[in-house]
Scaffold this motif. Structure first.
Motif, short mmCIF file in Angstrom:
data_model
loop_
_atom_site.label_atom_id
_atom_site.label_comp_id
_atom_site.label_asym_id
_atom_site.label_seq_id
_atom_site.Cartn_x
_atom_site.Cartn_y
_atom_site.Cartn_z
N THR A 1 13.42 -17.07 45.40
CA THR A 1 13.78 -17.09 44.16
C THR A 1 14.25 -15.72 43.79
N ASP A 2 13.86 -14.52 44.58
CA ASP A 2 14.30 -13.23 44.50
C ASP A 2 15.73 -13.12 44.66
N ALA B 1 17.90 -14.62 41.71
CA ALA B 1 17.97 -13.64 40.99
C ALA B 1 18.99 -12.79 40.90
N PRO C 1 14.91 -9.17 41.14
CA PRO C 1 13.91 -10.07 40.67
C PRO C 1 13.31 -9.61 39.31
N ALA C 2 13.17 -10.76 38.37
CA ALA C 2 12.29 -10.55 37.29
C ALA C 2 10.90 -10.36 37.48
N ASP C 3 10.12 -9.83 36.56
CA ASP C 3 8.90 -9.44 36.61
C ASP C 3 8.20 -10.60 36.05
N THR C 4 7.28 -11.29 36.75
CA THR C 4 6.72 -12.51 36.40
C THR C 4 5.14 -12.31 36.19
N GLN D 1 3.61 -13.88 33.06
CA GLN D 1 4.21 -15.25 32.68
C GLN D 1 3.22 -16.33 33.37
N ASP E 1 17.24 -16.40 34.30
CA ASP E 1 15.89 -17.08 33.83
C ASP E 1 15.42 -17.98 34.56
N ASP F 1 13.36 -16.55 37.07
CA ASP F 1 12.12 -16.17 36.73
C ASP F 1 11.09 -17.16 36.39
N GLU F 2 11.52 -18.44 35.90
CA GLU F 2 10.58 -19.67 35.57
C GLU F 2 10.25 -19.96 37.08
#
Length: 330
Positions: A191-192, A195, A204-207, A210, A226, A229-230
Protein backbone atom coordinates in the motif's frame (compact mmCIF):
# COMPACT_ATOMS: atom_id res chain seq x y z
CA UNK A 1 9.78 -15.39 27.45
CA UNK A 2 12.14 -13.95 24.85
CA UNK A 3 12.54 -10.21 24.83
CA UNK A 4 12.52 -8.40 21.52
CA UNK A 5 15.54 -6.06 21.42
CA UNK A 6 15.00 -2.40 20.70
CA UNK A 7 15.57 -1.28 17.11
CA UNK A 8 15.41 -4.88 15.90
CA UNK A 9 15.81 -5.06 12.12
CA UNK A 10 16.13 -7.80 9.56
CA UNK A 11 19.86 -8.01 10.38
CA UNK A 12 18.78 -10.10 13.36
CA UNK A 13 17.37 -12.85 11.12
CA UNK A 14 20.33 -15.13 11.66
CA UNK A 15 19.59 -14.99 15.42
CA UNK A 16 15.87 -15.81 15.15
CA UNK A 17 15.87 -18.47 17.89
CA UNK A 18 17.59 -16.07 20.30
CA UNK A 19 15.35 -13.13 19.38
CA UNK A 20 11.87 -14.58 18.98
CA UNK A 21 10.34 -18.06 19.00
CA UNK A 22 7.46 -20.25 20.24
CA UNK A 23 8.04 -19.15 23.86
CA UNK A 24 7.83 -15.46 22.99
CA UNK A 25 4.66 -13.53 23.79
CA UNK A 26 2.47 -13.54 20.68
CA UNK A 27 2.18 -9.73 20.70
CA UNK A 28 5.97 -9.50 20.29
CA UNK A 29 5.91 -12.22 17.63
CA UNK A 30 3.42 -10.13 15.65
CA UNK A 31 5.52 -6.97 15.97
CA UNK A 32 8.79 -8.69 15.03
CA UNK A 33 7.53 -10.42 11.91
CA UNK A 34 5.50 -7.48 10.67
CA UNK A 35 8.71 -5.46 10.62
CA UNK A 36 10.52 -8.30 8.88
CA UNK A 37 7.78 -8.71 6.27
CA UNK A 38 7.75 -5.00 5.56
CA UNK A 39 11.52 -4.83 5.15
CA UNK A 40 11.91 -7.74 2.70
CA UNK A 41 9.07 -10.30 2.44
CA UNK A 42 11.00 -12.71 0.20
CA UNK A 43 14.09 -12.87 2.41
CA UNK A 44 11.97 -12.98 5.57
CA UNK A 45 10.08 -16.03 4.33
CA UNK A 46 13.26 -17.85 3.31
CA UNK A 47 14.86 -17.32 6.70
CA UNK A 48 11.66 -18.20 8.56
CA UNK A 49 11.41 -21.58 6.82
CA UNK A 50 15.14 -22.27 7.21
CA UNK A 51 14.94 -21.50 10.92
CA UNK A 52 11.77 -23.44 11.82
CA UNK A 53 10.38 -26.56 10.22
CA UNK A 54 6.66 -25.78 10.48
CA UNK A 55 5.81 -29.05 8.66
CA UNK A 56 7.28 -31.23 11.42
CA UNK A 57 3.88 -32.07 13.06
CA UNK A 58 2.48 -33.37 9.75
CA UNK A 59 2.61 -36.97 8.53
CA UNK A 60 5.64 -37.53 6.30
CA UNK A 61 5.81 -39.88 3.33
CA UNK A 62 8.88 -42.06 2.83
CA UNK A 63 10.95 -41.26 -0.27
CA UNK A 64 11.96 -44.16 -2.50
CA UNK A 65 15.65 -45.00 -2.72
CA UNK A 66 15.74 -47.19 -5.82
CA UNK A 67 17.35 -45.94 -9.01
CA UNK A 68 14.91 -44.00 -11.15
CA UNK A 69 12.42 -43.59 -8.31
CA UNK A 70 14.25 -41.09 -6.10
CA UNK A 71 12.25 -37.86 -5.76
CA UNK A 72 13.53 -34.62 -7.26
CA UNK A 73 12.21 -31.06 -7.10
CA UNK A 74 12.60 -28.54 -9.91
CA UNK A 75 11.98 -24.82 -9.25
CA UNK A 76 9.38 -23.14 -11.45
CA UNK A 77 7.55 -19.80 -11.19
CA UNK A 78 5.34 -19.76 -8.08
CA UNK A 79 6.80 -22.96 -6.67
CA UNK A 80 8.33 -26.34 -7.42
CA UNK A 81 7.59 -29.34 -9.62
CA UNK A 82 7.98 -32.75 -7.95
CA UNK A 83 8.75 -36.03 -9.68
CA UNK A 84 9.54 -39.35 -8.05
CA UNK A 85 8.19 -42.09 -5.83
CA UNK A 86 7.21 -42.13 -2.17
CA UNK A 87 5.49 -44.54 0.21
CA UNK A 88 2.30 -43.51 2.01
CA UNK A 89 2.94 -43.62 5.77
CA UNK A 90 0.90 -46.31 7.54
CA UNK A 91 -2.41 -44.95 8.79
CA UNK A 92 -2.41 -41.82 6.61
CA UNK A 93 -6.05 -40.98 5.91
CA UNK A 94 -7.32 -39.38 2.67
CA UNK A 95 -7.35 -35.61 2.94
CA UNK A 96 -4.57 -35.44 5.51
CA UNK A 97 -1.70 -33.09 4.80
CA UNK A 98 1.42 -34.99 3.81
CA UNK A 99 5.06 -33.96 3.81
CA UNK A 100 6.96 -35.20 0.75
CA UNK A 101 10.71 -35.20 1.52
CA UNK A 102 13.46 -35.47 -1.04
CA UNK A 103 15.60 -38.58 -0.78
CA UNK A 104 18.97 -37.06 0.06
CA UNK A 105 18.79 -34.27 2.62
CA UNK A 106 22.55 -34.34 3.24
CA UNK A 107 23.45 -32.24 0.22
CA UNK A 108 26.76 -30.54 -0.38
CA UNK A 109 26.62 -27.07 1.15
CA UNK A 110 28.47 -25.71 -1.88
CA UNK A 111 25.79 -26.76 -4.34
CA UNK A 112 22.78 -24.70 -5.32
CA UNK A 113 20.48 -27.55 -4.26
CA UNK A 114 21.74 -27.23 -0.69
CA UNK A 115 20.00 -23.85 -0.45
CA UNK A 116 16.67 -25.13 -1.81
CA UNK A 117 13.78 -26.52 0.25
CA UNK A 118 13.74 -30.29 0.72
CA UNK A 119 10.28 -30.77 2.30
CA UNK A 120 7.09 -30.23 0.29
CA UNK A 121 3.54 -30.33 1.64
CA UNK A 122 0.45 -31.55 -0.18
CA UNK A 123 -2.69 -33.51 0.69
CA UNK A 124 -3.12 -37.23 0.30
CA UNK A 125 -6.28 -36.67 -1.74
CA UNK A 126 -4.18 -35.44 -4.67
CA UNK A 127 -2.13 -38.63 -4.76
CA UNK A 128 -2.76 -40.67 -7.93
CA UNK A 129 -4.54 -43.76 -6.65
CA UNK A 130 -4.11 -45.59 -9.95
CA UNK A 131 -0.31 -45.32 -9.67
CA UNK A 132 -0.02 -46.92 -6.23
CA UNK A 133 1.81 -50.19 -6.69
CA UNK A 134 3.06 -53.27 -4.84
CA UNK A 135 0.49 -52.74 -2.08
CA UNK A 136 0.83 -56.23 -0.57
CA UNK A 137 4.62 -56.11 -0.49
CA UNK A 138 4.85 -52.56 0.81
CA UNK A 139 2.21 -53.08 3.47
CA UNK A 140 4.00 -56.22 4.59
CA UNK A 141 7.30 -54.46 5.26
CA UNK A 142 5.60 -51.49 6.94
CA UNK A 143 6.54 -48.92 4.30
CA UNK A 144 2.97 -48.40 3.09
CA UNK A 145 1.63 -48.36 -0.47
CA UNK A 146 3.81 -46.66 -3.08
CA UNK A 147 2.81 -43.80 -5.35
CA UNK A 148 4.58 -41.81 -8.04
CA UNK A 149 4.25 -38.15 -8.95
CA UNK A 150 5.21 -36.75 -12.34
CA UNK A 151 5.64 -32.98 -12.59
CA UNK A 152 3.21 -32.16 -9.79
CA UNK A 153 3.43 -28.50 -8.77
CA UNK A 154 3.70 -27.44 -5.13
CA UNK A 155 3.41 -23.71 -4.28
CA UNK A 156 6.45 -21.97 -2.79
CA UNK A 157 4.53 -21.39 0.43
CA UNK A 158 4.22 -25.14 0.95
CA UNK A 159 7.96 -25.81 0.94
CA UNK A 160 10.31 -25.78 3.91
CA UNK A 161 13.60 -27.20 5.19
CA UNK A 162 14.34 -30.34 7.17
CA UNK A 163 17.30 -28.56 8.78
CA UNK A 164 15.00 -26.09 10.54
CA UNK A 165 14.14 -26.50 14.21
CA UNK A 166 11.11 -28.84 14.32
CA UNK A 167 7.96 -27.21 15.60
CA UNK A 168 5.14 -29.04 17.37
CA UNK A 169 1.40 -28.92 17.04
CA UNK A 170 1.50 -26.92 20.28
CA UNK A 171 3.45 -24.22 18.44
CA UNK A 172 0.64 -23.55 15.95
CA UNK A 173 -0.31 -20.18 17.46
CA UNK A 174 3.29 -19.00 17.10
CA UNK A 175 3.32 -20.05 13.42
CA UNK A 176 -0.07 -18.44 12.70
CA UNK A 177 0.96 -15.17 14.34
CA UNK A 178 4.41 -15.08 12.74
CA UNK A 179 3.14 -15.69 9.22
CA UNK A 180 0.28 -13.23 9.67
CA UNK A 181 2.80 -10.63 10.85
CA UNK A 182 4.87 -11.26 7.71
CA UNK A 183 1.72 -10.89 5.61
CA UNK A 184 0.69 -7.65 7.31
CA UNK A 185 4.15 -6.21 6.74
CA UNK A 186 4.25 -7.24 3.08
CA UNK A 187 0.76 -5.85 2.43
CA UNK A 188 1.60 -2.58 4.19
CA UNK A 189 4.66 -2.17 1.99
CA UNK A 190 2.43 -2.75 -1.03
CA UNK A 191 0.00 0.00 0.00
CA UNK A 192 2.92 2.36 0.63
CA UNK A 193 4.26 1.62 -2.84
CA UNK A 194 0.81 2.21 -4.33
CA UNK A 195 0.64 5.60 -2.63
CA UNK A 196 3.95 6.60 -4.23
CA UNK A 197 2.59 5.79 -7.70
CA UNK A 198 0.08 8.61 -7.41
CA UNK A 199 0.93 11.82 -9.33
CA UNK A 200 2.84 14.23 -7.08
CA UNK A 201 2.58 11.81 -4.19
CA UNK A 202 4.94 12.65 -1.35
CA UNK A 203 4.65 9.25 0.30
CA UNK A 204 2.20 6.95 2.08
CA UNK A 205 -0.76 8.65 3.69
CA UNK A 206 -1.14 8.82 7.46
CA UNK A 207 -3.90 6.41 8.51
CA UNK A 208 -3.58 6.73 12.27
CA UNK A 209 -6.88 8.53 12.72
CA UNK A 210 -8.83 6.63 10.09
CA UNK A 211 -11.05 3.58 10.36
CA UNK A 212 -12.59 1.51 7.58
CA UNK A 213 -14.71 -1.66 7.55
CA UNK A 214 -13.30 -4.80 5.97
CA UNK A 215 -15.69 -4.47 3.01
CA UNK A 216 -14.26 -1.10 2.01
CA UNK A 217 -12.90 -1.29 -1.53
CA UNK A 218 -11.73 1.76 -3.49
CA UNK A 219 -13.79 2.33 -6.61
CA UNK A 220 -12.36 2.89 -10.07
CA UNK A 221 -12.96 6.62 -9.64
CA UNK A 222 -10.99 6.81 -6.39
CA UNK A 223 -7.64 8.64 -6.81
CA UNK A 224 -4.66 6.35 -6.33
CA UNK A 225 -3.40 8.07 -3.18
CA UNK A 226 -6.86 7.89 -1.61
CA UNK A 227 -7.20 4.25 -2.60
CA UNK A 228 -3.87 3.48 -0.95
CA UNK A 229 -5.03 5.38 2.14
CA UNK A 230 -8.26 3.39 2.34
CA UNK A 231 -6.54 0.04 1.89
CA UNK A 232 -3.92 0.92 4.50
CA UNK A 233 -6.71 1.80 6.94
CA UNK A 234 -8.46 -1.54 6.34
CA UNK A 235 -5.18 -3.32 6.95
CA UNK A 236 -4.48 -1.28 10.07
CA UNK A 237 -7.90 -2.03 11.57
CA UNK A 238 -7.46 -5.78 11.06
CA UNK A 239 -3.97 -5.63 12.52
CA UNK A 240 -5.28 -3.86 15.62
CA UNK A 241 -7.96 -6.53 16.02
CA UNK A 242 -5.37 -9.29 15.89
CA UNK A 243 -3.06 -7.41 18.26
CA UNK A 244 -5.91 -7.20 20.77
CA UNK A 245 -6.54 -10.94 20.39
CA UNK A 246 -2.94 -12.04 20.98
CA UNK A 247 -2.29 -9.61 23.83
CA UNK A 248 -2.05 -11.72 26.98
CA UNK A 249 -2.91 -14.98 25.18
CA UNK A 250 -2.63 -17.96 27.58
CA UNK A 251 0.23 -20.44 27.34
CA UNK A 252 -0.34 -24.00 26.10
CA UNK A 253 -0.49 -25.50 29.59
CA UNK A 254 -3.42 -23.36 30.69
CA UNK A 255 -6.87 -24.93 30.87
CA UNK A 256 -8.34 -22.22 28.64
CA UNK A 257 -5.55 -22.46 26.04
CA UNK A 258 -7.54 -24.53 23.52
CA UNK A 259 -10.52 -22.20 23.66
CA UNK A 260 -8.17 -19.26 23.17
CA UNK A 261 -6.47 -21.03 20.25
CA UNK A 262 -9.82 -21.61 18.53
CA UNK A 263 -10.68 -17.92 18.86
CA UNK A 264 -7.23 -16.99 17.52
CA UNK A 265 -7.68 -19.40 14.60
CA UNK A 266 -10.89 -17.62 13.63
CA UNK A 267 -9.10 -14.28 13.84
CA UNK A 268 -6.25 -15.57 11.66
CA UNK A 269 -8.72 -16.75 9.00
CA UNK A 270 -10.29 -13.29 8.95
CA UNK A 271 -6.89 -11.62 8.77
CA UNK A 272 -5.98 -13.84 5.83
CA UNK A 273 -9.07 -12.74 3.92
CA UNK A 274 -8.30 -9.10 4.69
CA UNK A 275 -4.67 -9.30 3.56
CA UNK A 276 -5.59 -11.08 0.32
CA UNK A 277 -8.27 -8.45 -0.29
CA UNK A 278 -5.82 -5.59 0.26
CA UNK A 279 -3.10 -7.12 -1.94
CA UNK A 280 -5.52 -7.83 -4.80
CA UNK A 281 -7.12 -4.38 -4.59
CA UNK A 282 -3.77 -2.58 -4.43
CA UNK A 283 -2.52 -4.45 -7.48
CA UNK A 284 -5.71 -3.71 -9.43
CA UNK A 285 -5.57 -0.01 -8.50
CA UNK A 286 -1.97 0.22 -9.73
CA UNK A 287 -2.75 -1.03 -13.23
CA UNK A 288 -4.50 2.08 -14.64
CA UNK A 289 -1.79 4.49 -13.49
CA UNK A 290 1.21 2.57 -14.81
CA UNK A 291 2.39 1.48 -18.23
CA UNK A 292 4.98 -0.96 -19.54
CA UNK A 293 7.49 -1.60 -16.75
CA UNK A 294 6.15 1.17 -14.56
CA UNK A 295 4.25 -1.31 -12.39
CA UNK A 296 7.37 -3.41 -11.80
CA UNK A 297 7.60 -2.48 -8.08
CA UNK A 298 4.06 -3.76 -7.50
CA UNK A 299 4.65 -6.91 -9.56
CA UNK A 300 7.87 -7.64 -7.72
CA UNK A 301 6.29 -7.12 -4.30
CA UNK A 302 3.33 -9.36 -5.11
CA UNK A 303 5.69 -12.08 -6.35
CA UNK A 304 7.90 -11.79 -3.29
CA UNK A 305 4.87 -11.97 -1.00
CA UNK A 306 3.26 -14.94 -2.76
CA UNK A 307 4.76 -17.72 -0.57
CA UNK A 308 3.59 -15.94 2.58
CA UNK A 309 0.09 -15.46 1.19
CA UNK A 310 -0.05 -19.05 -0.07
CA UNK A 311 0.82 -20.44 3.33
CA UNK A 312 -1.34 -17.98 5.25
CA UNK A 313 -4.47 -19.05 3.37
CA UNK A 314 -4.12 -22.59 4.78
CA UNK A 315 -2.18 -21.90 8.00
CA UNK A 316 -4.99 -22.94 10.35
CA UNK A 317 -5.82 -26.06 8.31
CA UNK A 318 -2.16 -27.14 8.28
CA UNK A 319 -1.80 -26.77 12.05
CA UNK A 320 -5.35 -26.77 13.44
CA UNK A 321 -6.44 -26.09 17.01
CA UNK A 322 -6.49 -29.33 18.98
CA UNK A 323 -4.87 -31.17 16.07
CA UNK A 324 -2.19 -33.82 16.46
CA UNK A 325 -1.22 -32.36 19.83
CA UNK A 326 -3.50 -31.67 22.75
CA UNK A 327 -3.13 -27.88 22.46
CA UNK A 328 -1.84 -25.44 19.91
CA UNK A 329 -1.11 -22.25 21.83
CA UNK A 330 2.47 -21.04 21.38
Amino acid sequence: MSKLPENTTTTARGDYPRVVGPDTALSRVLDFFELDGYSDPSAAWRVFTRTWNWAAPLAAAVPAESLGARPVARPVPEGFVLTGQWHVPPGAAPGRWLVLPLTDTRRDAKTEAANAPDLFVTTSRVLPRALRTRRAVDDADGAGPAFRLDDVQVPSGFATYSAGTPLRGDDAAFVWTAVTGLAFGAARRLTDTLARLAPNAAGPADTRTQSRPFAATPTAATPTADAADELAAVLRDERLNLAARVHGAPLAGRADALRSAEALAAQIRRASRTVHHVVAAAYERALPCTVDDGREPLVRLVEESSPILQYMRFAVELLPPGGQSSTVEG
